[in-house]
Motif scaffolding. Structure first.
Motif, PDB file in Angstrom:
ATOM      1  N   CYS A  77     -17.457  -8.174  12.593  1.00 36.49           N
ATOM      2  CA  CYS A  77     -18.081  -6.940  13.077  1.00 36.49           C
ATOM      3  C   CYS A  77     -17.055  -5.795  13.026  1.00 36.49           C
ATOM      4  O   CYS A  77     -16.027  -5.844  13.700  1.00 36.49           O
ATOM      5  N   VAL A 135     -17.222  -2.895  14.276  1.00 42.68           N
ATOM      6  CA  VAL A 135     -17.160  -2.023  15.461  1.00 42.68           C
ATOM      7  C   VAL A 135     -16.937  -2.827  16.749  1.00 42.68           C
ATOM      8  O   VAL A 135     -17.272  -2.376  17.843  1.00 42.68           O
ATOM      9  N   CYS A 181     -23.911  -0.506  17.295  1.00 41.16           N
ATOM     10  CA  CYS A 181     -24.099  -1.291  16.067  1.00 41.16           C
ATOM     11  C   CYS A 181     -24.497  -0.355  14.925  1.00 41.16           C
ATOM     12  O   CYS A 181     -25.427   0.430  15.054  1.00 41.16           O
ATOM     13  N   ILE A 182     -23.786  -0.427  13.813  1.00 38.29           N
ATOM     14  CA  ILE A 182     -24.085   0.456  12.674  1.00 38.29           C
ATOM     15  C   ILE A 182     -25.046  -0.224  11.699  1.00 38.29           C
ATOM     16  O   ILE A 182     -25.281   0.285  10.593  1.00 38.29           O
ATOM     17  N   GLU A 183     -25.557  -1.391  12.065  1.00 37.23           N
ATOM     18  CA  GLU A 183     -26.545  -2.145  11.271  1.00 37.23           C
ATOM     19  C   GLU A 183     -26.012  -2.465   9.875  1.00 37.23           C
ATOM     20  O   GLU A 183     -26.755  -2.431   8.897  1.00 37.23           O
ATOM     21  N   CYS A 184     -24.722  -2.758   9.802  1.00 34.35           N
ATOM     22  CA  CYS A 184     -24.128  -3.046   8.493  1.00 34.35           C
ATOM     23  C   CYS A 184     -24.569  -4.406   7.953  1.00 34.35           C
ATOM     24  O   CYS A 184     -24.536  -4.640   6.743  1.00 34.35           O
ATOM     25  N   GLY A 185     -24.951  -5.318   8.835  1.00 32.10           N
ATOM     26  CA  GLY A 185     -25.435  -6.629   8.385  1.00 32.10           C
ATOM     27  C   GLY A 185     -24.334  -7.641   8.094  1.00 32.10           C
ATOM     28  O   GLY A 185     -24.620  -8.741   7.620  1.00 32.10           O
ATOM     29  N   CYS A 236     -22.594  -9.418  10.163  1.00 31.01           N
ATOM     30  CA  CYS A 236     -22.778 -10.607  11.003  1.00 31.01           C
ATOM     31  C   CYS A 236     -23.851 -11.528  10.403  1.00 31.01           C
ATOM     32  O   CYS A 236     -23.652 -12.749  10.304  1.00 31.01           O
ATOM     33  N   TYR A 239     -31.400  -6.760  16.023  1.00 33.64           N
ATOM     34  CA  TYR A 239     -30.838  -5.544  16.642  1.00 33.64           C
ATOM     35  C   TYR A 239     -31.732  -4.335  16.357  1.00 33.64           C
ATOM     36  O   TYR A 239     -31.934  -3.487  17.224  1.00 33.64           O
TER      37      TYR A 239
HETATM   38  S1  SF4 Z   1     -24.768  -5.415  12.193  1.00 31.45           S
HETATM   39 FE1  SF4 Z   1     -23.570  -6.998  13.133  1.00 31.45          FE
HETATM   40  S2  SF4 Z   1     -21.562  -6.785  12.255  1.00 31.45           S
HETATM   41 FE2  SF4 Z   1     -22.642  -4.895  11.829  1.00 31.45          FE
HETATM   42  S3  SF4 Z   1     -22.126  -3.555  13.518  1.00 31.45           S
HETATM   43 FE3  SF4 Z   1     -23.985  -4.588  14.082  1.00 31.45          FE
HETATM   44  S4  SF4 Z   1     -23.338  -6.337  15.239  1.00 31.45           S
HETATM   45 FE4  SF4 Z   1     -21.559  -5.616  14.132  1.00 31.45          FE
END
Ligand code: SF4
Ligand code: SF4
Length: 569
Positions: free
Chosen positions: A389, A391, A418-422, A424, A438
């Motif tokens: 992650c 962030v 959470c920047i929703e980068c995916g 994780c 999320y």
């Molecule tokens: S999508 Fe997952 S890895 Fe990305 S910022 Fe959100 S929790 Fe962290």
């Protein structure tokens, strides 16, 4: 200046997916043919909407403005080509919400006729007036092309008020499959450097850093060559490691400057402004060529497309037209996405149009997606999600609370950071589509907030209604009391007037009575006089007697005259 002279900072977390860039960057950018119809939504940006100013059957020129100027934060929408408006309504747009949006359907006439609607080009753009440049950017309907579609003019003019020390040009393009920025840099590097110089003219930063991932050697070479020609020592080209999500704005700022911009804080506050490289090209087109934002470069790619390639595409072109232009679907096309596999979102139909934020149309098989709902297994608490992650969140904890729909707990675990980068989801050995949970939780929190807001508004409306009713009641009561008082006052006045009237009548009666008395007296006096004026036998009177009689007559005559004068008065 080359990258070797600039220090970079490592990205925390992140992943190294298979980038699949070569599938679409082997051919030059082609211009997509005109489709039969263009679907032009007026919602293509963050902010307010203008109102449509065209009607069905109207002829429009290329570049003609289709809406009124939106109030506050917003952006103009233009006709991408000349033709006839054949319908106005709500049409599906490529958005995670799946919503539809008001817009027009334009049937092109194939003439590409600008009429009088091309903006005035600035031949000497590097010495142009700032306000004129900003107005030109606004009239061109520019928005950020990196995905957020934030109105560019607002971003630049807001930044202009604070001191921007560092201008960052985001050319990282870290998301797998997408190559539109890579190809733009290879083919239009000189124009991009000119666009950057326009931004420098507007913002006067101390330094400008162009961040490009090292997996784009051709683009780096082209930009370096254009930069050498421009001979500007404010601009530095910085190659950064190829790691996802280095192209997220805050992550790129951290890589290039070492500054971690906290959540809920703007980069402006740190003297930094970030623009996407494709936005820079639209700035160049608007200022130097006088072209509003009516087209952009889009990557059509994935194993589900026969001939992946980049196309210069008119805004409003339907997805299916571009898929056909790229040779059509293959048997692997099971999912259609707008954007890349990590941050893109699924489309239910290919009848949606390209909008300003569309950088990629991706067709893939289910198996090629980095995560999928259908293959999810229970969490084994391996902790890999937390390691990647960028962030510093605890994705596993977030997942549990999101799954339990505990909206308080997910917020305590910084869901909105959470920047929703995916990342994780990408590393999860149990294939849990964590980022989908999320996104769902964020939607639920927003819906809940909206519901609470509506409840608050309903309560406020009720309280105000009660207040209004009471106020009206009080007003009626006060009015009645005032009316009563006025009535009483009127009655009293009438009684007083009546009394006054009686007195006056009595006075009149007295005057009449007196006049009658006088008339009576006058009458009696006249009779008396008549009696006395009978001829007297004065023959036998003495002189003294005669004088006495004359004096008496004279007195009577004087008295009568006096009475007559009094009556006349
Ligand atoms: S999508 Fe997952 S890895 Fe990305 S910022 Fe959100 S929790 Fe962290
Ligand atoms: S990576 Fe997946 S399995 Fe591992 S802890 Fe995170 S959610 Fe659980």
């Amino acid at each position: 200046m080359t990258s070797s002279s600039h220090r970079i900072w490592p990205l925390k977390g992140g992943v190294h997916p298979d980038f699949h860039k070569e599938e679409s960057n082997q051919q030059a950018i082609a211009t997509a043919p005109l489709p039969d119809k263009l679907i032009v939504p007026i919602r293509q940006h963050i902010g307010e909407l203008g109102e449509l100013v065209v009607q069905v059957n109207d002829y429009v020129y290329k570049g003609q403005i289709l809406t009124t100027q939106p109030e506050g934060l917003g952006s103009l929408t233009h006709a991408p080509t000349s033709g006839t408006i054949i319908d106005i309504g709500r049409y599906p747009i490529p958005h995670a919400s799946g919503f539809s949006c008001p817009g027009v359907i334009l049937k092109p006439d194939g003439k590409e006729d600008w009429g009088e609607h091309r903006l005035s080009p600035h031949s000497n753009h590097l010495s142009a007036d700032k306000n004129q440049l900003l107005e030109q950017l606004y009239q061109a309907g520019l928005v950020g092309l990196g995905g957020a579609a934030f109105p560019s003019m607002v971003k630049i003019s807001t930044a202009d008020k604070s001191t921007i020390k560092t201008l960052i040009i985001n050319a990282a393009e870290c998301e797998p499959y997408i190559t539109c920025d890579d190809m733009l840099m290879r083919e239009s590097a000189d124009e991009l450097i000119q666009g950057i110089l326009i931004l420098i003219q507007l913002l006067q930063p101390e330094q400008c850093l162009i961040g490009i991932e090292e997996n784009k050697p051709e683009a780096i070479a082209a930009m370096q060559s254009a930069l050498t020609t421009a001979n500007n020592n404010v601009i530095k080209l910085v190659t950064i490691p190829s790691i996802y999500p280095s192209g997220d704005e805050k992550q790129l700022i951290q890589i290039l400057t070492g500054i971690a911009i906290p959540k809920s804080t703007l980069s402006f506050d740190y003297g930094i402004l970030c623009h996407n490289i494709a936005t820079v090209h639209s700035i160049y087109n608007a200022v130097v060529k006088g072209e509003p934002l009516i087209s952009r470069t889009v990557t059509i790619t994935g194993s589900g497309v026969k001939h992946p390639q980049n196309f210069k595409v008119l805004i409003g072109t339907p997805f299916h037209h571009l898929i056909t232009t790229a040779g059509g679907y293959t048997e692997k096309a099971e999912r259609l996405l707008m954007g890349g596999p990590m941050m893109g979102f699924s489309m239910q139909t290919d009848e949606v149009p390209v909008v300003k934020a569309t950088n990629c149309i991706l067709a893939l098989s289910e198996a090629e997606l980095p995560y999928s709902l259908t293959m999810a297994m229970p969490c084994i608490r391996c902790g890999k999600c937390a390691e990647v992650c960028p962030v510093d969140l605890l994705p596993q904890q977030l997942y549990w609370h999101a799954r339990a729909e505990d909206l308080e707990k997910v917020q305590q675990h910084k869901l909105f950071d959470c920047i929703e980068c995916g990342c994780c989801s990408y590393v999860c050995p149990s294939n849990i589509p964590l980022v989908s949970y999320y996104r769902h939780a964020k939607g639920a929190v927003r819906a809940n907030a909206e519901k609470l807001q509506k409840t608050d508004q309903a309560r406020e409306r009720h309280e105000y209604r009660e207040f209004r009713l009471q106020r009206e009641k009080d007003e009626r009561k006060a009015k009645l009391a005032k009316h009563k008082a006025a009535l009483q006052k009127k009655k009293a006045a009438m009684a007083a007037a009546k009394a006054n009237g009686n007195n006056k009548q009595n006075a009149v009666s007295d005057v009449i009575k007196a006049a009658m008395e006088r008339t009576k007296a006058k009458k009696a006096a006249a009779q008396q006089q008549a009696k006395q004026s009978q001829p007297r036998n004065t023959d036998n009177l003495t002189v003294a007697q005669q004088q006495q009689i004359d004096q008496a007559d004279a007195r009577r005559s004087a008295s009568t005259k006096q009475n007559t004068e009094t009556d006349n008065k």
